[in-house]
Design a protein around this motif. Structure first.
Motif, PDB file in Angstrom:
ATOM      1  N   VAL A  16       1.227  -1.005  -0.340  1.00  0.00           N
ATOM      2  CA  VAL A  16      -0.104  -0.326  -0.443  1.00  0.00           C
ATOM      3  C   VAL A  16       0.969   1.177   0.089  1.00  0.00           C
ATOM      4  O   VAL A  16       2.175   1.219   0.295  1.00  0.00           O
ATOM      5  CB  VAL A  16      -1.075   0.248   0.872  1.00  0.00           C
ATOM      6  N   ASP A  17      -0.041   2.386  -0.869  1.00  0.00           N
ATOM      7  CA  ASP A  17       1.360   3.675  -0.283  1.00  0.00           C
ATOM      8  C   ASP A  17       1.160   3.613   0.463  1.00  0.00           C
ATOM      9  O   ASP A  17       2.508   4.382   1.537  1.00  0.00           O
ATOM     10  CB  ASP A  17       0.287   4.337  -1.114  1.00  0.00           C
ATOM     11  N   VAL A  18       0.649   4.094   2.615  1.00  0.00           N
ATOM     12  CA  VAL A  18       1.169   4.101   3.467  1.00  0.00           C
ATOM     13  C   VAL A  18       0.232   3.484   4.527  1.00  0.00           C
ATOM     14  O   VAL A  18      -0.901   2.917   4.130  1.00  0.00           O
ATOM     15  CB  VAL A  18      -0.333   5.520   4.311  1.00  0.00           C
ATOM     16  N   LEU A  19       1.718   2.260   5.345  1.00  0.00           N
ATOM     17  CA  LEU A  19       0.906   1.913   6.951  1.00  0.00           C
ATOM     18  C   LEU A  19       1.025   2.564   7.763  1.00  0.00           C
ATOM     19  O   LEU A  19       1.393   4.239   8.213  1.00  0.00           O
ATOM     20  CB  LEU A  19       2.006   0.809   6.926  1.00  0.00           C
ATOM     21  N   ILE A  20      -0.380   2.791   8.455  1.00  0.00           N
ATOM     22  CA  ILE A  20      -0.839   3.880   9.484  1.00  0.00           C
ATOM     23  C   ILE A  20      -0.221   2.683  11.095  1.00  0.00           C
ATOM     24  O   ILE A  20      -1.127   1.694  10.899  1.00  0.00           O
ATOM     25  CB  ILE A  20      -1.597   4.374   9.525  1.00  0.00           C
ATOM     26  N   LEU A  21       0.271   3.027  11.549  1.00  0.00           N
ATOM     27  CA  LEU A  21       0.527   1.992  13.036  1.00  0.00           C
ATOM     28  C   LEU A  21      -0.362   2.462  14.586  1.00  0.00           C
ATOM     29  O   LEU A  21      -0.036   3.728  14.665  1.00  0.00           O
ATOM     30  CB  LEU A  21       1.773   1.914  14.184  1.00  0.00           C
ATOM     31  N   GLY A  22      -1.924   2.064  14.191  1.00  0.00           N
ATOM     32  CA  GLY A  22      -2.072   2.133  15.468  1.00  0.00           C
ATOM     33  C   GLY A  22      -4.121   3.014  14.998  1.00  0.00           C
ATOM     34  O   GLY A  22      -4.102   3.802  13.788  1.00  0.00           O
ATOM     35  N   ALA A  23      -4.878   3.199  15.705  1.00  0.00           N
ATOM     36  CA  ALA A  23      -5.859   2.964  15.116  1.00  0.00           C
ATOM     37  C   ALA A  23      -6.533   3.857  15.837  1.00  0.00           C
ATOM     38  O   ALA A  23      -8.193   4.533  16.388  1.00  0.00           O
ATOM     39  CB  ALA A  23      -6.838   2.562  14.888  1.00  0.00           C
ATOM     40  N   GLY A  24      -5.804   4.993  17.022  1.00  0.00           N
ATOM     41  CA  GLY A  24      -6.022   6.085  17.939  1.00  0.00           C
ATOM     42  C   GLY A  24      -6.682   7.660  16.512  1.00  0.00           C
ATOM     43  O   GLY A  24      -6.878   7.553  15.554  1.00  0.00           O
ATOM     44  N   PHE A  25      -7.113   8.333  17.327  1.00  0.00           N
ATOM     45  CA  PHE A  25      -7.120   9.481  16.813  1.00  0.00           C
ATOM     46  C   PHE A  25      -6.291  10.414  16.052  1.00  0.00           C
ATOM     47  O   PHE A  25      -6.541  10.727  14.869  1.00  0.00           O
ATOM     48  CB  PHE A  25      -7.711  10.403  17.933  1.00  0.00           C
ATOM     49  N   ALA A  26      -5.255   9.870  16.284  1.00  0.00           N
ATOM     50  CA  ALA A  26      -4.614  10.395  15.513  1.00  0.00           C
ATOM     51  C   ALA A  26      -4.104   9.383  13.970  1.00  0.00           C
ATOM     52  O   ALA A  26      -4.307   9.886  12.583  1.00  0.00           O
ATOM     53  CB  ALA A  26      -2.941   9.581  16.008  1.00  0.00           C
ATOM     54  N   GLY A  27      -4.525   8.081  14.363  1.00  0.00           N
ATOM     55  CA  GLY A  27      -3.638   7.309  13.111  1.00  0.00           C
ATOM     56  C   GLY A  27      -5.616   7.463  12.378  1.00  0.00           C
ATOM     57  O   GLY A  27      -5.235   7.548  10.307  1.00  0.00           O
ATOM     58  N   HIS A 263       5.703   4.606   2.610  1.00  0.00           N
ATOM     59  CA  HIS A 263       5.207   4.986   4.041  1.00  0.00           C
ATOM     60  C   HIS A 263       4.481   4.460   4.779  1.00  0.00           C
ATOM     61  O   HIS A 263       3.787   3.987   4.456  1.00  0.00           O
ATOM     62  CB  HIS A 263       4.917   6.778   4.292  1.00  0.00           C
ATOM     63  N   ALA A 264       4.854   4.917   6.100  1.00  0.00           N
ATOM     64  CA  ALA A 264       4.702   4.534   7.241  1.00  0.00           C
ATOM     65  C   ALA A 264       4.403   5.726   8.645  1.00  0.00           C
ATOM     66  O   ALA A 264       5.241   6.924   8.564  1.00  0.00           O
ATOM     67  CB  ALA A 264       4.983   3.495   8.138  1.00  0.00           C
ATOM     68  N   ILE A 265       3.190   5.924   9.188  1.00  0.00           N
ATOM     69  CA  ILE A 265       3.093   7.065  10.113  1.00  0.00           C
ATOM     70  C   ILE A 265       2.950   5.975  11.475  1.00  0.00           C
ATOM     71  O   ILE A 265       2.225   5.240  11.407  1.00  0.00           O
ATOM     72  CB  ILE A 265       2.210   7.568  10.303  1.00  0.00           C
ATOM     73  N   SER A 266       4.305   5.887  12.187  1.00  0.00           N
ATOM     74  CA  SER A 266       4.071   5.143  13.774  1.00  0.00           C
ATOM     75  C   SER A 266       3.014   6.276  14.506  1.00  0.00           C
ATOM     76  O   SER A 266       3.160   7.672  15.003  1.00  0.00           O
ATOM     77  CB  SER A 266       4.729   5.313  13.980  1.00  0.00           C
ATOM     78  N   THR A 267       1.707   5.812  15.278  1.00  0.00           N
ATOM     79  CA  THR A 267       1.160   6.924  16.199  1.00  0.00           C
ATOM     80  C   THR A 267       1.012   6.068  17.572  1.00  0.00           C
ATOM     81  O   THR A 267       0.304   6.387  18.477  1.00  0.00           O
ATOM     82  CB  THR A 267      -0.158   6.469  16.019  1.00  0.00           C
ATOM     83  N   LEU A 268       1.830   4.996  17.847  1.00  0.00           N
ATOM     84  CA  LEU A 268       1.970   4.437  19.184  1.00  0.00           C
ATOM     85  C   LEU A 268       2.563   5.572  19.747  1.00  0.00           C
ATOM     86  O   LEU A 268       3.365   6.193  19.453  1.00  0.00           O
ATOM     87  CB  LEU A 268       3.327   3.308  18.937  1.00  0.00           C
ATOM     88  N   PRO A 269       2.182   5.703  20.886  1.00  0.00           N
ATOM     89  CA  PRO A 269       2.331   6.014  22.617  1.00  0.00           C
ATOM     90  C   PRO A 269       4.084   6.070  22.264  1.00  0.00           C
ATOM     91  O   PRO A 269       4.494   4.202  21.881  1.00  0.00           O
ATOM     92  CB  PRO A 269       1.600   5.677  23.985  1.00  0.00           C
ATOM     93  N   LEU A 270       4.614   7.407  23.070  1.00  0.00           N
ATOM     94  CA  LEU A 270       6.111   6.532  23.723  1.00  0.00           C
ATOM     95  C   LEU A 270       6.318   5.741  23.980  1.00  0.00           C
ATOM     96  O   LEU A 270       6.942   4.701  23.597  1.00  0.00           O
ATOM     97  CB  LEU A 270       6.784   8.600  24.103  1.00  0.00           C
TER      98      LEU A 270
END
Ligand SMILES: Cc1cc2nc3c(=O)[nH]c(=O)nc-3n(C[C@H](O)[C@H](O)[C@H](O)COP(=O)(O)OP(=O)(O)OC[C@H]3O[C@@H](n4cnc5c(N)ncnc54)[C@H](O)[C@@H]3O)c2cc1C
Length: 453
Positions: A16-27, A263-270
């Motif tokens: 896919v174009d983008v992987l997003i890690l996490g389905a909270g509000f940011a993801g 691309h990937a966006i990690s939205t994991l908490p620190l």
């Protein structure tokens, strides 16, 4: 949103174009922005639900917010989302009485009296908010000033005010509530940042933190955003390993599946980043921040209190297992109460008797008849409550998270530019990082056109 929740025999699903890690509000926000502009997106979520550190769940015979709850019009991103989906807010009840602890005993009075007691000490503590953070959504415009202050803790600065003991104890417990952790571990810059976001007014900031809830719950807003994207959503996909370079990101989940994207966006908490191995590793300052974690390591519990029916607000001392209470829903001959404490390991949130012992110091004779809570700090996919930064995080680690690493970006309230620690910050950072990827994508397209012309 297309759900992909079946067992996954494939070890290499489509790229896919983008992987997003996490389905909270940011993801969810980032996914919506990217898919609505034509990019293919897959969200990998470890849990079996969306919303992350917000969770509108059943409990005590009603629906309760076990995590993030309150929103406010000074929070532009979440307020815009509420308007976009036609979702309103409902006020928490105004307290009829305040209880607090002073000189070794309980006191009761008008809530306005308690606010008045907190006013001058808070004004003094946060007087520099707009000087250090004149543009709160650009927290490093006064980098030298921030750098000079970022090593100090909230506790250091309260001590420096040299307040009378009673006022000092009240101010300490107030900021322990805001930190949801120890004020000895929390950066003073974070206190200034919070107050700068409400134009330097600590009382409006307090209002923003505990007054207006999402009508229908945070789950309603999360669902509205999720329904506005056709991203794939994979539940039960706990990310364990991530490899990134200048061309792609490869992400492997606990079941051995490897996902590849540009691309990937990690939205994991620190704190949740401690469980993900990365190649190449993050720069040292970011790794140090992950290792240290946030200061928000406290508890939030709901309980039913019998013998009290009027909404109330109550402060214990800063080192009590629960140091703040807010009576939220009158319930027959009792009231359903929220309690917060600075150290999740100091209270068993399922132990009604333990909670009764603490609230009983302030309201003698009141009985706790039922409890409901989630321990976010022990939850491997959170590891913290709301992210209150430690000294040095803002100046040494946050710029690295904003820059990202190659094709890996970071979004989430831990990395927000403005309301870090809030739902607003999660949404803001999801928008910002999605836009950056869209811009890169558009630039790449222009370059390709130029080459082929
Ligand atoms: C008790 C509590 C009270 C709060 N009160 C408020 C409040 O009143 N108002 C307010 O604005 N904010 C509040 N907050 C903060 C707010 O809830 C959070 O800042 C915000 O929801 C964070 O959103 P996020 O998308 O950045 O991160 P998260 O919501 O944490 O989302 C990250 C997602 O990543 C997933 N994940 C983690 N690890 C992995 C992995 N390895 N692989 C795949 N997925 C993974 C998680 O399951 C999660 O769904 C509160 C938080 C807590 C815990």
């Amino acid at each position: 949103m297309s759900l992909n929740t079946q067992a996954r025999p494939t070890s290499r699903p489509a790229e896919v174009d983008v992987l997003i890690l996490g389905a909270g509000f940011a993801g969810l926000t980032a996914a919506r922005e990217l898919t609505q502009r034509g990019l293919s997106v897959r969200i990998l979520e470890a849990r079996d639900r969306i919303g992350g550190r917000t969770w509108y769940a059943d409990g005590l015979g009603r629906r309760l917010e076990l995590g993030g709850t309150w929103v406010h019009w000074t929070q532009p991103y979440v307020w815009a989302e509420l308007a976009r989906y036609g979702i309103g807010t409902v006020p928490s009840p105004a307290p009829a009485v305040a209880h607090w602890w002073e000189d070794g005993g309980p006191r009761s009075g008008d809530p306005l009296e308690l606010l008045a007691r907190l006013d001058e000490p808070n004004r003094r503590l946060t007087a520099e908010a707009r000087t250090v953070f004149p543009e709160p959504f650009h927290p490093l415009t006064q980098a030298a000033l921030v750098e000079a202050t970022d090593h100090e803790t909230v506790a250091d600065r309260i001590a420096a005010l040299d307040l009378p003991p009673g006022d000092r104890a009240l101010l300490e417990t107030f900021w322990t509530l805001n930190v949801n952790g120890s004020i000895d571990a929390a950066a003073y810059t974070q206190a200034l940042r919070w107050v700068a976001l409400t134009n330097g007014d600590w009382a409006i900031n307090f209002e923003a933190c505990a007054s207006y809830k999402v009508d229908g719950g945070t789950a309603r807003l999360a669902r509205a955003i999720a329904d506005d994207t056709d991203a794939e959503l994979w539940f039960g996909a706990a990310v364990e390993f991530l490899v990134h370079d200048d061309d792609a990101v490869r992400v492997t989940t606990a079941d051995g599946t490897t996902h590849v994207a540009r691309h990937a966006i990690s939205t994991l908490p620190l704190a949740a980043l401690t469980r993900v191995r990365m190649t190449p590793e993050l720069p040292q300052a970011m790794r140090d921040a992950v290792h240290e974690g946030q200061a928000g390591l406290g508890a939030k519990v709901w309980f039913r209190l019998e013998g009290v029916t009027e909404p109330f607000v109550a402060f214990g001392e800063k080192d009590w297992p629960l140091n703040f209470f807010q009576g939220e829903y009158p319930d027959g001959d009792g009231i359903i109460v929220i309690g917060f404490g600075p150290d999740a390991s100091a209270i068993d949130p399922t132990d009604a008797a333990a909670i009764e012992r603490v609230i009983g110091r302030l309201i003698p004779g009141a009985r706790v008849t039922a409890v409901r809570a989630h321990d976010w700090v022990s939850d491997p996919f959170a590891g913290e409550t709301w992210p209150m930064h430690r000294p040095g995080y803002l100046t040494h680690a946050l710029p690295g998270f904003h820059a990202g690493a190659g094709r890996l970006r970071f979004a989430g309230s831990d990395y927000a530019h403005g309301w870090g620690g809030f739902i607003d910050g999660a949404i803001e950072s999801g928008l910002v990082e999605a836009r950056r990827i869209l811009t890169e994508h558009a630039d790449a397209g222009v370059r390709l056109l130029a080459v082929s012309a």
